[in-house]
Design an enzyme around this catalytic site. Structure first.
Site, PDB file in Angstrom:
ATOM      1  N   SER A 138      60.718  36.605  10.721  1.00  0.00           N
ATOM      2  CA  SER A 138      59.945  37.738  10.270  1.00  0.00           C
ATOM      3  C   SER A 138      58.525  37.998  10.469  1.00  0.00           C
ATOM      4  O   SER A 138      57.920  36.664  10.703  1.00  0.00           O
ATOM      5  CB  SER A 138      60.318  37.891   8.526  1.00  0.00           C
ATOM      6  OG  SER A 138      59.473  38.899   8.102  1.00  0.00           O
ATOM      7  N   TYR A 151      60.147  32.889   0.823  1.00  0.00           N
ATOM      8  CA  TYR A 151      60.838  33.482   2.041  1.00  0.00           C
ATOM      9  C   TYR A 151      59.711  33.139   3.444  1.00  0.00           C
ATOM     10  O   TYR A 151      60.514  33.130   4.451  1.00  0.00           O
ATOM     11  CB  TYR A 151      60.959  35.110   1.872  1.00  0.00           C
ATOM     12  CG  TYR A 151      61.328  35.948   3.065  1.00  0.00           C
ATOM     13  CD1 TYR A 151      62.795  36.048   3.350  1.00  0.00           C
ATOM     14  CD2 TYR A 151      60.600  36.928   3.647  1.00  0.00           C
ATOM     15  CE1 TYR A 151      63.144  36.842   4.274  1.00  0.00           C
ATOM     16  CE2 TYR A 151      60.849  37.660   4.783  1.00  0.00           C
ATOM     17  CZ  TYR A 151      62.296  37.643   4.928  1.00  0.00           C
ATOM     18  OH  TYR A 151      63.015  38.498   6.132  1.00  0.00           O
TER      19      TYR A 151
HETATM   20  P1  NAP Z   1      70.661  42.695   4.969  1.00  0.00           P
HETATM   21  O1  NAP Z   1      70.837  43.978   4.990  1.00  0.00           O
HETATM   22  O2  NAP Z   1      70.486  42.220   3.458  1.00  0.00           O
HETATM   23  O3  NAP Z   1      71.837  41.783   5.493  1.00  0.00           O
HETATM   24  C1  NAP Z   1      71.557  40.230   5.585  1.00  0.00           C
HETATM   25  C2  NAP Z   1      73.211  39.752   6.061  1.00  0.00           C
HETATM   26  O4  NAP Z   1      73.173  38.434   5.921  1.00  0.00           O
HETATM   27  C3  NAP Z   1      74.587  40.404   5.613  1.00  0.00           C
HETATM   28  O5  NAP Z   1      75.411  40.426   6.643  1.00  0.00           O
HETATM   29  C4  NAP Z   1      74.738  39.210   4.696  1.00  0.00           C
HETATM   30  O6  NAP Z   1      76.358  39.128   4.426  1.00  0.00           O
HETATM   31  C5  NAP Z   1      74.318  37.963   5.448  1.00  0.00           C
HETATM   32  N1  NAP Z   1      74.318  36.763   4.671  1.00  0.00           N
HETATM   33  C6  NAP Z   1      73.225  36.602   3.606  1.00  0.00           C
HETATM   34  N2  NAP Z   1      73.576  35.361   2.905  1.00  0.00           N
HETATM   35  C7  NAP Z   1      74.655  34.695   3.674  1.00  0.00           C
HETATM   36  C8  NAP Z   1      75.111  33.531   3.699  1.00  0.00           C
HETATM   37  N3  NAP Z   1      74.854  32.627   2.483  1.00  0.00           N
HETATM   38  N4  NAP Z   1      76.097  32.946   4.507  1.00  0.00           N
HETATM   39  C9  NAP Z   1      76.380  33.983   5.423  1.00  0.00           C
HETATM   40  N5  NAP Z   1      76.044  35.415   5.658  1.00  0.00           N
HETATM   41  C10 NAP Z   1      74.811  35.608   4.687  1.00  0.00           C
HETATM   42  O7  NAP Z   1      69.194  42.053   5.802  1.00  0.00           O
HETATM   43  P2  NAP Z   1      68.664  42.541   7.152  1.00  0.00           P
HETATM   44  O8  NAP Z   1      67.513  43.552   6.712  1.00  0.00           O
HETATM   45  O9  NAP Z   1      69.960  43.292   7.846  1.00  0.00           O
HETATM   46  O10 NAP Z   1      67.962  41.306   7.508  1.00  0.00           O
HETATM   47  C11 NAP Z   1      68.715  40.550   8.714  1.00  0.00           C
HETATM   48  C12 NAP Z   1      67.726  39.352   9.112  1.00  0.00           C
HETATM   49  O11 NAP Z   1      66.483  40.246   9.425  1.00  0.00           O
HETATM   50  C13 NAP Z   1      67.328  38.605   7.926  1.00  0.00           C
HETATM   51  O12 NAP Z   1      67.269  37.282   8.226  1.00  0.00           O
HETATM   52  C14 NAP Z   1      65.951  39.018   7.463  1.00  0.00           C
HETATM   53  O13 NAP Z   1      65.357  38.146   6.814  1.00  0.00           O
HETATM   54  C15 NAP Z   1      65.431  39.512   8.802  1.00  0.00           C
HETATM   55  N6  NAP Z   1      64.388  40.538   8.552  1.00  0.00           N
HETATM   56  C16 NAP Z   1      64.558  41.649   8.078  1.00  0.00           C
HETATM   57  C17 NAP Z   1      63.640  42.607   7.947  1.00  0.00           C
HETATM   58  C18 NAP Z   1      63.826  43.921   7.186  1.00  0.00           C
HETATM   59  O14 NAP Z   1      62.791  44.712   7.286  1.00  0.00           O
HETATM   60  N7  NAP Z   1      65.080  44.475   7.029  1.00  0.00           N
HETATM   61  C19 NAP Z   1      62.244  42.233   8.460  1.00  0.00           C
HETATM   62  C20 NAP Z   1      62.071  41.064   9.056  1.00  0.00           C
HETATM   63  C21 NAP Z   1      63.135  40.125   9.139  1.00  0.00           C
HETATM   64  P3  NAP Z   1      77.110  38.836   3.201  1.00  0.00           P
HETATM   65  O15 NAP Z   1      76.231  39.455   2.122  1.00  0.00           O
HETATM   66  O16 NAP Z   1      78.359  39.379   3.529  1.00  0.00           O
HETATM   67  O17 NAP Z   1      77.395  37.238   3.280  1.00  0.00           O
END
Ligand code: NAP
Length: 243
Positions: A138, A151
């Site tokens: 991130s 985080y």
């Molecule tokens: P999200 O919509 O909250 O999705 C998170 C995903 O991770 C879900 O599929 C969730 O599935 C899975 N997950 C969480 N904990 C888990 C565990 N213990 N075991 C297995 N799966 C797990 O988040 P997102 O925004 O798509 O983010 C995806 C990645 O991008 C993350 O690493 C996040 O830090 C990074 N990121 C996001 C942003 C943003 O603005 N959205 C910015 C920078 C970086 P389940 O709940 O079904 O387990």
């Protein structure tokens, strides 16, 4: 390698789902990982007509679960070409009020989960002398952020892990890169108050929030032959936010 096998963690929604859709359309065979078994199975059924996309439910913060998943993927599909460590979570709070448990949660899932999967696939990729590891970090891992010390530390740790793995596995034909998204519209960011979302938008030169597919396209590039000489890098995908 567009018919190679790629593991995508956190594929049940958000950026991970967008990555799964992009890679399935590009012809990769996929192993989808997350805790929500039902959502994963629905997506696998939608994307994989003839068993080319399979669901492997599990918790990435449990080393035994990760070992089991990688063993099952290896048995079902054979060689594993790519690993996309995307699953992640936030547990925001100011440092002065942060309990050790709240500090630990993103470290366990974001950083340890990334290490566990990398540790489990490394021997398979090294034996094949071929592999791509892509870790979703991130911009917060590069800049830090008030209210996100836990985080930020987990995401900075992922960048250091990415570089170390690039140095350790490079001689065996395995690359390791990170992608650092900025503000992407998913469940993770939907909960932020409107005022905070507007403030974030004001900091983005491209004047729009990112979408899952903005990150997915970069992941597809890092898996492609054109990216075979890139390793140890962090590609920022943020509409210019921290430029
Ligand atoms: P999200 O919509 O909250 O999705 C998170 C995903 O991770 C879900 O599929 C969730 O599935 C899975 N997950 C969480 N904990 C888990 C565990 N213990 N075991 C297995 N799966 C797990 O988040 P997102 O925004 O798509 O983010 C995806 C990645 O991008 C993350 O690493 C996040 O830090 C990074 N990121 C996001 C942003 C943003 O603005 N959205 C910015 C920078 C970086 P389940 O709940 O079904 O387990």
């Amino acid at each position: 390698m567009s018919n190679g096998v790629v593991i995508v963690t956190g594929a049940s929604r958000g950026i991970g789902e967008a990555i799964a859709r992009e890679l399935a359309a590009a012809g990769y065979r996929l192993a989808l990982v997350a805790r929500s078994a039902e959502k994963l199975q629905e997506l696998a059924a939608e994307l994989g007509a003839d068993q080319d996309v399979l669901a492997f439910p599990g918790d990435i913060s449990e080393f035994d679960d990760v070992q089991r998943i990688v063993k099952e993927v290896h048995e079902k599909f054979g060689e594993i070409f790519g690993l996309v460590n995307n699953a992640g979570m936030t547990r925001d709070g100011l440092l002065m009020r942060m309990s050790p448990e709240n500090w630990q949660a993103p470290i366990d899932i974001n950083l340890n989960g990334t290490f566990y999967f990398t540790r489990a696939v490394a021997p398979i990729m090294m034996r094949a002398r071929n592999g791509r590891i892509i870790n979703i970090s991130s911009v917060i891992g590069l800049t830090g952020n008030a209210g996100q010390a836990n985080y930020a530390a987990s995401k900075a740790g992922i960048i250091a892990l990415t570089k170390s793995v690039a140095k350790e596995l490079g001689s065996r034909g395995v690359t390791s890169n990170a992608v650092a998204p900025g503000f992407i519209a998913t469940d993770m960011t939907a909960d932020l108050p409107e005022k905070v979302q507007a403030e974030m938008l004001a900091q983005i030169p491209l004047k729009r929030l990112g979408e899952g597919k903005d990150v997915a396209g970069v992941v597809k590039f890092l898996l492609s032959p054109e990216a075979s000489y890139i390793t140890g890098q962090t590609l920022v995908v943020d509409g210019g936010m921290i430029a």
